[in-house]
Motif scaffolding. Structure first.
Motif, mmCIF file in Angstrom:
data_model
loop_
_atom_site.group_PDB
_atom_site.id
_atom_site.type_symbol
_atom_site.label_atom_id
_atom_site.label_comp_id
_atom_site.label_asym_id
_atom_site.label_seq_id
_atom_site.Cartn_x
_atom_site.Cartn_y
_atom_site.Cartn_z
ATOM 1 N N LEU A 44 0.822 -1.204 0.000
ATOM 2 C CA LEU A 44 0.000 0.000 0.000
ATOM 3 C C LEU A 44 0.860 1.260 0.000
ATOM 4 O O LEU A 44 0.488 2.277 -0.587
ATOM 5 N N SER A 45 2.028 1.187 0.628
ATOM 6 C CA SER A 45 2.926 2.343 0.649
ATOM 7 C C SER A 45 3.400 2.696 -0.752
ATOM 8 O O SER A 45 3.410 3.860 -1.156
ATOM 9 N N ARG A 46 3.810 1.681 -1.500
ATOM 10 C CA ARG A 46 4.262 1.933 -2.863
ATOM 11 C C ARG A 46 3.113 2.400 -3.751
ATOM 12 O O ARG A 46 3.308 3.244 -4.636
ATOM 13 N N PHE A 47 1.936 1.849 -3.524
ATOM 14 C CA PHE A 47 0.764 2.297 -4.268
ATOM 15 C C PHE A 47 0.517 3.785 -4.014
ATOM 16 O O PHE A 47 0.305 4.561 -4.954
ATOM 17 N N GLU A 48 0.539 4.191 -2.754
ATOM 18 C CA GLU A 48 0.284 5.598 -2.413
ATOM 19 C C GLU A 48 1.336 6.514 -3.019
ATOM 20 O O GLU A 48 1.013 7.624 -3.464
ATOM 21 N N LYS A 49 2.560 6.048 -3.063
ATOM 22 C CA LYS A 49 3.636 6.878 -3.599
ATOM 23 C C LYS A 49 3.485 7.082 -5.104
ATOM 24 O O LYS A 49 3.729 8.172 -5.630
ATOM 25 N N ALA A 50 3.077 6.033 -5.796
ATOM 26 C CA ALA A 50 2.959 6.110 -7.255
ATOM 27 C C ALA A 50 1.625 6.684 -7.713
ATOM 28 O O ALA A 50 1.513 7.183 -8.838
ATOM 29 N N TYR A 51 0.620 6.639 -6.861
ATOM 30 C CA TYR A 51 -0.740 6.993 -7.269
ATOM 31 C C TYR A 51 -0.861 8.359 -7.955
ATOM 32 O O TYR A 51 -1.525 8.466 -9.002
ATOM 33 N N PRO A 52 -0.274 9.436 -7.424
ATOM 34 C CA PRO A 52 -0.500 10.748 -8.040
ATOM 35 C C PRO A 52 -0.148 10.777 -9.530
ATOM 36 O O PRO A 52 -0.810 11.485 -10.300
ATOM 37 N N GLU A 53 0.882 10.047 -9.925
ATOM 38 C CA GLU A 53 1.244 10.021 -11.339
ATOM 39 C C GLU A 53 0.432 9.006 -12.121
ATOM 40 O O GLU A 53 -0.034 9.280 -13.228
ATOM 41 N N LEU A 54 0.240 7.810 -11.549
ATOM 42 C CA LEU A 54 -0.512 6.773 -12.251
ATOM 43 C C LEU A 54 -1.934 7.230 -12.567
ATOM 44 O O LEU A 54 -2.477 6.922 -13.632
ATOM 45 N N GLY A 65 -3.195 -3.803 -3.078
ATOM 46 C CA GLY A 65 -3.244 -4.932 -2.162
ATOM 47 C C GLY A 65 -1.862 -5.177 -1.604
ATOM 48 O O GLY A 65 -0.919 -4.438 -1.911
ATOM 49 N N VAL A 66 -1.741 -6.234 -0.787
ATOM 50 C CA VAL A 66 -0.443 -6.566 -0.177
ATOM 51 C C VAL A 66 -0.030 -7.955 -0.648
ATOM 52 O O VAL A 66 -0.700 -8.947 -0.384
ATOM 53 N N HIS A 67 1.073 -8.002 -1.350
ATOM 54 C CA HIS A 67 1.650 -9.233 -1.889
ATOM 55 C C HIS A 67 2.148 -10.112 -0.748
ATOM 56 O O HIS A 67 2.657 -9.600 0.259
ATOM 57 N N PRO A 68 2.032 -11.438 -0.869
ATOM 58 C CA PRO A 68 2.451 -12.314 0.237
ATOM 59 C C PRO A 68 3.913 -12.177 0.629
ATOM 60 O O PRO A 68 4.265 -12.428 1.787
ATOM 61 N N LEU A 69 4.776 -11.778 -0.302
ATOM 62 C CA LEU A 69 6.195 -11.638 0.028
ATOM 63 C C LEU A 69 6.526 -10.273 0.605
ATOM 64 O O LEU A 69 7.678 -10.016 0.942
ATOM 65 N N ASP A 70 5.540 -9.400 0.700
ATOM 66 C CA ASP A 70 5.775 -8.056 1.223
ATOM 67 C C ASP A 70 5.130 -7.832 2.584
ATOM 68 O O ASP A 70 5.067 -6.705 3.069
ATOM 69 N N ALA A 92 -9.637 -3.246 -8.676
ATOM 70 C CA ALA A 92 -9.403 -4.598 -8.167
ATOM 71 C C ALA A 92 -8.527 -4.551 -6.920
ATOM 72 O O ALA A 92 -7.811 -3.573 -6.682
ATOM 73 N N ILE A 93 -8.578 -5.640 -6.137
ATOM 74 C CA ILE A 93 -7.691 -5.831 -4.999
ATOM 75 C C ILE A 93 -6.579 -6.777 -5.444
ATOM 76 O O ILE A 93 -6.843 -7.893 -5.898
ATOM 77 N N GLY A 94 -5.328 -6.344 -5.321
ATOM 78 C CA GLY A 94 -4.247 -7.229 -5.741
ATOM 79 C C GLY A 94 -2.925 -6.507 -5.890
ATOM 80 O O GLY A 94 -2.886 -5.276 -5.867
#
Length: 248
Positions: A44-54, A65-70, A92-94
């Motif tokens: 979720l942290s990486r999602f929030e960081k990239a969101y403004p541009e994406l 979502g949160v990947h099992p290895l993270d 989607a959640i993922g």
């Protein structure tokens, strides 16, 4: 032709030059008829960081979502995921799921978080995107136990047998094929791509990972979804346009 890359990692690009990089990725994808991208999050942290541009790109949709290895980097936070998933760009959640190949934490932790994220997706009427590695049977058991909501779910970069793929389809899942389907020795995956109902499959890159033949061994690009479409068309005796239309 209108191809959809149902799974790519645009947040893996250089954050400082994210807008420039995404604009380049999208333009090169469009040149190969890949007209819409689903950008997948792993924390979720990486999602929030990239969101403004994406979020600036109308032909880029998002999943969080949160990947099992993270899970060690970022413990699961249901309230935070719920808040982020309510954004109109999030469809989607993922990616979520199980990965026993690199597993460091007890698998029970992965299973618990996987179940909770599926349940959240169902409650809020979103599909979920599943990563599974060396855990196919447990992945099936969890999805069967928790159940698939009305929007279904996606088995991302599927690498199992036709028989197992059909079992996931019977639960209400879609099967998404990445560049693995182009690999010479991936006979099980090719059989699944050839014989599953066409309306149950999707195409993806998993860029920047898993580049297809003839780009194998290089950094993958979302525009390379075209090679996946072409391979599935070859396997099924269809045109690439027919596969693109079905997977859209």
């Amino acid at each position: 032709m209108f191809i959809v890359d149902s799974h790519c990692h645009l947040d893996a690009l250089d954050y400082e030059n994210l807008h420039k990089d995404i604009a380049d990725v999208v333009a090169k994808a469009n040149a190969r008829d890949v007209k819409h991208l689903l950008a997948i999050g792993v924390t979720l942290s990486r999602f929030e960081k990239a969101y403004p541009e994406l979020a600036k790109f109308p032909n880029v949709s998002l999943a969080c979502g949160v990947h099992p290895l993270d899970l060690e980097e970022e413990p699961y936070d249901a309230e935070r995921l719920l808040r982020l998933s309510q954004d109109k760009k999030v469809i989607a959640i993922g990616e979520i799921g199980l990965d026993y190949y690199w597993m460091e934490d007890p698998k029970e932790i992965q299973i618990d978080v996987f179940k909770r994220q599926i349940a959240l997706s169902k409650k809020h009427n979103l599909p979920f995107v599943v990563h599974t590695r060396d855990a196919l049977e447990d992945t099936y058991a969890v999805i069967k136990e928790v159940g698939v909501g009305p929007r279904g779910g996606i088995m991302h970069s599927y690498s199992g047998s036709l028989e197992m793929a059909q079992k996931f389809v019977d639960l209400g899942m879609m099967i998404s094929f990445s560049g693995v389907v182009t690999f010479k020795k991936a006979l099980d995956v090719q059989e699944a791509a050839q014989k599953l109902p066409l309306d149950k499959i999707l195409v993806e890159t998993d860029a920047p990972y898993l580049a297809p033949v003839p780009k194998r061994g290089r950094e993958n690009r979302t525009g390379y979804t075209r090679y996946v479409v072409d391979k599935i068309a070859e396997l099924r005796g269809l045109t690439s346009e027919e596969v693109a239309r079905a997977t859209y």
